[in-house]
Design an enzyme around this catalytic site. Sequence first.
Site, PDB file in Angstrom:
ATOM      1  N   LYS A  26       0.860  -1.187   0.000  1.00 52.36           N
ATOM      2  CA  LYS A  26       0.000   0.000   0.000  1.00 52.36           C
ATOM      3  C   LYS A  26       0.889   1.228   0.000  1.00 52.36           C
ATOM      4  O   LYS A  26       1.822   1.321   0.802  1.00 52.36           O
ATOM      5  CB  LYS A  26      -0.878  -0.015   1.263  1.00 52.36           C
ATOM      6  CG  LYS A  26      -1.851   1.122   1.338  1.00 52.36           C
ATOM      7  CD  LYS A  26      -3.208   0.713   0.795  1.00 52.36           C
ATOM      8  CE  LYS A  26      -4.079   1.900   0.450  1.00 52.36           C
ATOM      9  NZ  LYS A  26      -3.797   2.518  -0.865  1.00 52.36           N
ATOM     10  N   GLN A  38       7.327   3.824   3.813  1.00 52.04           N
ATOM     11  CA  GLN A  38       5.934   3.376   3.875  1.00 52.04           C
ATOM     12  C   GLN A  38       5.775   2.101   4.710  1.00 52.04           C
ATOM     13  O   GLN A  38       4.750   1.892   5.354  1.00 52.04           O
ATOM     14  CB  GLN A  38       5.426   3.148   2.444  1.00 52.04           C
ATOM     15  CG  GLN A  38       3.925   3.120   2.290  1.00 52.04           C
ATOM     16  CD  GLN A  38       3.305   4.495   2.183  1.00 52.04           C
ATOM     17  OE1 GLN A  38       3.818   5.363   1.506  1.00 52.04           O
ATOM     18  NE2 GLN A  38       2.188   4.696   2.865  1.00 52.04           N
ATOM     19  N   LYS A  74       5.563   3.311   8.304  1.00 55.26           N
ATOM     20  CA  LYS A  74       4.370   4.137   8.469  1.00 55.26           C
ATOM     21  C   LYS A  74       3.120   3.260   8.526  1.00 55.26           C
ATOM     22  O   LYS A  74       2.272   3.400   9.407  1.00 55.26           O
ATOM     23  CB  LYS A  74       4.269   5.105   7.287  1.00 55.26           C
ATOM     24  CG  LYS A  74       3.084   6.027   7.346  1.00 55.26           C
ATOM     25  CD  LYS A  74       2.877   6.769   6.052  1.00 55.26           C
ATOM     26  CE  LYS A  74       4.110   7.521   5.644  1.00 55.26           C
ATOM     27  NZ  LYS A  74       3.850   8.521   4.594  1.00 55.26           N
ATOM     28  N   LYS A 114       5.296   1.765  -3.195  1.00 53.53           N
ATOM     29  CA  LYS A 114       5.170   3.119  -3.733  1.00 53.53           C
ATOM     30  C   LYS A 114       5.384   3.053  -5.237  1.00 53.53           C
ATOM     31  O   LYS A 114       6.017   2.121  -5.735  1.00 53.53           O
ATOM     32  CB  LYS A 114       6.229   4.030  -3.104  1.00 53.53           C
ATOM     33  CG  LYS A 114       5.957   5.500  -3.256  1.00 53.53           C
ATOM     34  CD  LYS A 114       4.993   6.051  -2.216  1.00 53.53           C
ATOM     35  CE  LYS A 114       4.621   7.488  -2.494  1.00 53.53           C
ATOM     36  NZ  LYS A 114       3.811   8.078  -1.415  1.00 53.53           N
ATOM     37  N   GLY A 174      -3.118   8.109  -4.121  1.00 49.46           N
ATOM     38  CA  GLY A 174      -2.573   9.362  -4.634  1.00 49.46           C
ATOM     39  C   GLY A 174      -1.286   9.755  -3.930  1.00 49.46           C
ATOM     40  O   GLY A 174      -0.875   9.146  -2.946  1.00 49.46           O
ATOM     41  N   ASP A 175      -0.618  10.748  -4.461  1.00 45.47           N
ATOM     42  CA  ASP A 175       0.558  11.387  -3.839  1.00 45.47           C
ATOM     43  C   ASP A 175       0.763  12.687  -4.618  1.00 45.47           C
ATOM     44  O   ASP A 175      -0.166  13.134  -5.320  1.00 45.47           O
ATOM     45  CB  ASP A 175       1.797  10.475  -3.922  1.00 45.47           C
ATOM     46  CG  ASP A 175       2.970  10.998  -3.086  1.00 45.47           C
ATOM     47  OD1 ASP A 175       2.860  10.982  -1.858  1.00 45.47           O
ATOM     48  OD2 ASP A 175       3.976  11.456  -3.649  1.00 45.47           O
ATOM     49  N   THR A 225      -4.860  13.289   5.572  1.00 44.54           N
ATOM     50  CA  THR A 225      -3.442  13.462   5.912  1.00 44.54           C
ATOM     51  C   THR A 225      -3.247  14.761   6.716  1.00 44.54           C
ATOM     52  O   THR A 225      -2.578  14.768   7.753  1.00 44.54           O
ATOM     53  CB  THR A 225      -2.566  13.451   4.649  1.00 44.54           C
ATOM     54  OG1 THR A 225      -2.890  12.279   3.902  1.00 44.54           O
ATOM     55  CG2 THR A 225      -1.092  13.426   4.995  1.00 44.54           C
ATOM     56  N   ASN A 285      -2.684  19.000  -1.264  1.00 46.68           N
ATOM     57  CA  ASN A 285      -3.661  18.271  -0.452  1.00 46.68           C
ATOM     58  C   ASN A 285      -3.315  18.296   1.033  1.00 46.68           C
ATOM     59  O   ASN A 285      -4.162  18.608   1.877  1.00 46.68           O
ATOM     60  CB  ASN A 285      -3.753  16.827  -0.974  1.00 46.68           C
ATOM     61  CG  ASN A 285      -4.647  15.960  -0.118  1.00 46.68           C
ATOM     62  OD1 ASN A 285      -4.169  15.260   0.760  1.00 46.68           O
ATOM     63  ND2 ASN A 285      -5.942  16.049  -0.320  1.00 46.68           N
ATOM     64  N   SER A 293      -6.911   5.464   3.855  1.00 39.60           N
ATOM     65  CA  SER A 293      -6.967   4.619   2.656  1.00 39.60           C
ATOM     66  C   SER A 293      -7.301   3.178   3.055  1.00 39.60           C
ATOM     67  O   SER A 293      -8.070   2.495   2.373  1.00 39.60           O
ATOM     68  CB  SER A 293      -5.622   4.632   1.931  1.00 39.60           C
ATOM     69  OG  SER A 293      -5.518   5.766   1.114  1.00 39.60           O
TER      70      SER A 293
HETATM   71  P1  NDP Z   1       0.261  17.891  -3.828  1.00 40.00           P
HETATM   72  O1  NDP Z   1       0.747  17.608  -5.193  1.00 40.00           O
HETATM   73  O2  NDP Z   1      -1.200  18.024  -3.580  1.00 40.00           O
HETATM   74  O3  NDP Z   1       0.951  19.222  -3.253  1.00 40.00           O
HETATM   75  C1  NDP Z   1       2.327  19.344  -3.156  1.00 40.00           C
HETATM   76  C2  NDP Z   1       2.652  20.786  -2.802  1.00 40.00           C
HETATM   77  O4  NDP Z   1       4.051  20.915  -2.618  1.00 40.00           O
HETATM   78  C3  NDP Z   1       2.284  21.748  -3.908  1.00 40.00           C
HETATM   79  O5  NDP Z   1       1.953  22.984  -3.338  1.00 40.00           O
HETATM   80  C4  NDP Z   1       3.567  21.839  -4.723  1.00 40.00           C
HETATM   81  O6  NDP Z   1       3.688  23.050  -5.433  1.00 40.00           O
HETATM   82  C5  NDP Z   1       4.604  21.736  -3.632  1.00 40.00           C
HETATM   83  N1  NDP Z   1       5.814  21.064  -4.159  1.00 40.00           N
HETATM   84  C6  NDP Z   1       5.897  19.837  -4.729  1.00 40.00           C
HETATM   85  N2  NDP Z   1       7.152  19.571  -5.107  1.00 40.00           N
HETATM   86  C7  NDP Z   1       7.867  20.644  -4.768  1.00 40.00           C
HETATM   87  C8  NDP Z   1       9.227  20.982  -4.892  1.00 40.00           C
HETATM   88  N3  NDP Z   1      10.099  20.122  -5.449  1.00 40.00           N
HETATM   89  N4  NDP Z   1       9.629  22.172  -4.405  1.00 40.00           N
HETATM   90  C9  NDP Z   1       8.741  23.038  -3.840  1.00 40.00           C
HETATM   91  N5  NDP Z   1       7.432  22.777  -3.698  1.00 40.00           N
HETATM   92  C10 NDP Z   1       7.008  21.602  -4.151  1.00 40.00           C
HETATM   93  O7  NDP Z   1       0.896  16.753  -2.901  1.00 40.00           O
HETATM   94  P2  NDP Z   1       0.438  16.302  -1.457  1.00 40.00           P
HETATM   95  O8  NDP Z   1      -0.028  17.453  -0.664  1.00 40.00           O
HETATM   96  O9  NDP Z   1      -0.411  15.118  -1.609  1.00 40.00           O
HETATM   97  O10 NDP Z   1       1.842  15.763  -0.873  1.00 40.00           O
HETATM   98  C11 NDP Z   1       2.754  16.609  -0.179  1.00 40.00           C
HETATM   99  C12 NDP Z   1       3.733  15.734   0.599  1.00 40.00           C
HETATM  100  O11 NDP Z   1       3.005  14.932   1.538  1.00 40.00           O
HETATM  101  C13 NDP Z   1       4.558  14.747  -0.216  1.00 40.00           C
HETATM  102  O12 NDP Z   1       5.811  14.567   0.413  1.00 40.00           O
HETATM  103  C14 NDP Z   1       3.756  13.456  -0.108  1.00 40.00           C
HETATM  104  O13 NDP Z   1       4.548  12.319  -0.327  1.00 40.00           O
HETATM  105  C15 NDP Z   1       3.306  13.559   1.341  1.00 40.00           C
HETATM  106  N6  NDP Z   1       2.149  12.751   1.701  1.00 40.00           N
HETATM  107  C16 NDP Z   1       0.952  12.905   1.060  1.00 40.00           C
HETATM  108  C17 NDP Z   1      -0.126  12.144   1.451  1.00 40.00           C
HETATM  109  C18 NDP Z   1      -1.481  12.343   0.860  1.00 40.00           C
HETATM  110  O14 NDP Z   1      -2.431  11.726   1.361  1.00 40.00           O
HETATM  111  N7  NDP Z   1      -1.653  13.175  -0.143  1.00 40.00           N
HETATM  112  C19 NDP Z   1      -0.011  11.116   2.496  1.00 40.00           C
HETATM  113  C20 NDP Z   1       1.264  11.109   3.149  1.00 40.00           C
HETATM  114  C21 NDP Z   1       2.304  11.874   2.732  1.00 40.00           C
HETATM  115  P3  NDP Z   1       2.905  23.275  -6.830  1.00 40.00           P
HETATM  116  O15 NDP Z   1       1.495  23.659  -6.440  1.00 40.00           O
HETATM  117  O16 NDP Z   1       3.650  24.382  -7.477  1.00 40.00           O
HETATM  118  O17 NDP Z   1       2.985  21.987  -7.562  1.00 40.00           O
END
Ligand code: NDP
Length: 444
Positions: A90, A111, A114, A126, A165-166, A209, A240, A376
């Site tokens: 997962k 993961q 976690k 992943k 998603g991610d 999250t 997200n 999830s």
């Molecule tokens: P999203 O794609 O929804 O959002 C990511 C955010 O971070 C966006 O604002 C993006 O900017 C910014 N971002 C991404 N890459 C970079 C970078 N290289 N430098 C600067 N800013 C960056 O992703 P999530 O919110 O889902 O995920 C965020 C983090 O949380 C990740 O590490 C993910 O692995 C982790 N995570 C997510 C989960 C989930 O349920 N969604 C669960 C557990 C962990 P922009 O808008 O410009 O793209």
Amino acid sequence: MSYVDEVLELVKKKNASEPEFLQAVDEVLNSLRPVIEKNEEKYRKEALLERLTEPERQIKFRVPWVDDKGQVQVNTGYRIQFNSAIGPYKGGLRLHPSVNTGIIKFLGFEQIFKNSLTGLPIGGGKGGSDFDPKGKSDREVMAFCQSFMTELYKYIGADTDVPAGDIGTGAREIGYMYGQYKRITGLYEGVLTGKGLSYGGSLARTEATGYGLLYLTDEMLKSNGKDIKGKTVVVSGAGNVAIYAIQKAQQLGAKPVTCSDSTGWIYDPDGIDVALLKEVKEVKRARLTEYKAARPNAEYHEGKGVWTVKCDIALPCATQNELDIEDAKTLVANGCFAVAEGANMPTTLEATKYLQQNKVLFAPGKAANAGGVATSALEMSQNSERLSWTFEEVDAKLKNIMVNIFRNLDDAAKRYGVEGDYVAGANIAGFEKVVNAMEAQGIV
Ligand code: NDP
């Protein structure tokens, strides 16, 4: 040489070109030393750490698709099935140009622990691709998702591997991938999570999250005699995780004042307007300059900078290694007393050490952001019983899971004489269950 050092050396040699994976293994194995040392000979004989750091399976494939100009594009797809000792693999699918084997391996490795911490029966995996959904039309995103799933479907299933998603993979992408999986296999099953509500999704998964991050932060603060109410919170990211972290922080009486994306960041002294942020990022998929345009009191800055804002609590919610040693020093100098990771590995190892040495309460991502994968798993349960739970039911279960995660890691840290070290506590608590299952299942 100790067994941990032997394996660290081996992993470095075998994966020299994968710095993020090495960083994750380094952090986990170093903090597991007290546990490993107690069973050193047995674990060495079983090659337990060698097995734990070698994925069960790595799948890498070509993803060809046609863009709106009729040009064929080719991306690389990945799915790394890391460890299935305690349940089906997962973990999410990341769509971002920076994706490569090392990034997916570090995420898959994290993961494992976690998922174990959630207390639910899910193994670690992943996947993703170097495809960038940004700036693509809906048709192009669909073409990519269909091609991606046309290969991936062979390796996944409701009882074997359940992606989610991610970064870059939201409800739209999951929908296209689910449609293609169903079309090829004819199966209407819970093979993906983060699905839309009309076809098997769970209420509260979108929020999970970010909300979970705040439930755990709140519990960590309480257990250290502090109250989240009235505290100033600095958040990075505008995706997200960040959006719903900001929302829940406000509901708990705190004041989040920043957010950021890959080009710039916002400081809003009146507190972030969540409805506006959602409109800009979820609906318009626009830059944060649009947020600033609608909020005259807010400041917009190009580049990176949220950690320079004075705060009590910092929540990195964007991406890996976004909070480095200089940022950590600024946070401490400004009086920040708690950091909880919403993103995966957003804090460098050096910064983590500095924060801990300066008595900042530090909750690692594998615990603090586990609410997403936990919910999830709740979506999987609902799919299996062909039922949907209410928002309140799912949210209550999520809160309970996050509080339990904190208690378990706090307890593990105390049992091994590293009280207050929540990084070690999370790794130890996650590790114990996985190792127990691996040993029971023999050499596989
Ligand atoms: P999203 O794609 O929804 O959002 C990511 C955010 O971070 C966006 O604002 C993006 O900017 C910014 N971002 C991404 N890459 C970079 C970078 N290289 N430098 C600067 N800013 C960056 O992703 P999530 O919110 O889902 O995920 C965020 C983090 O949380 C990740 O590490 C993910 O692995 C982790 N995570 C997510 C989960 C989930 O349920 N969604 C669960 C557990 C962990 P922009 O808008 O410009 O793209």
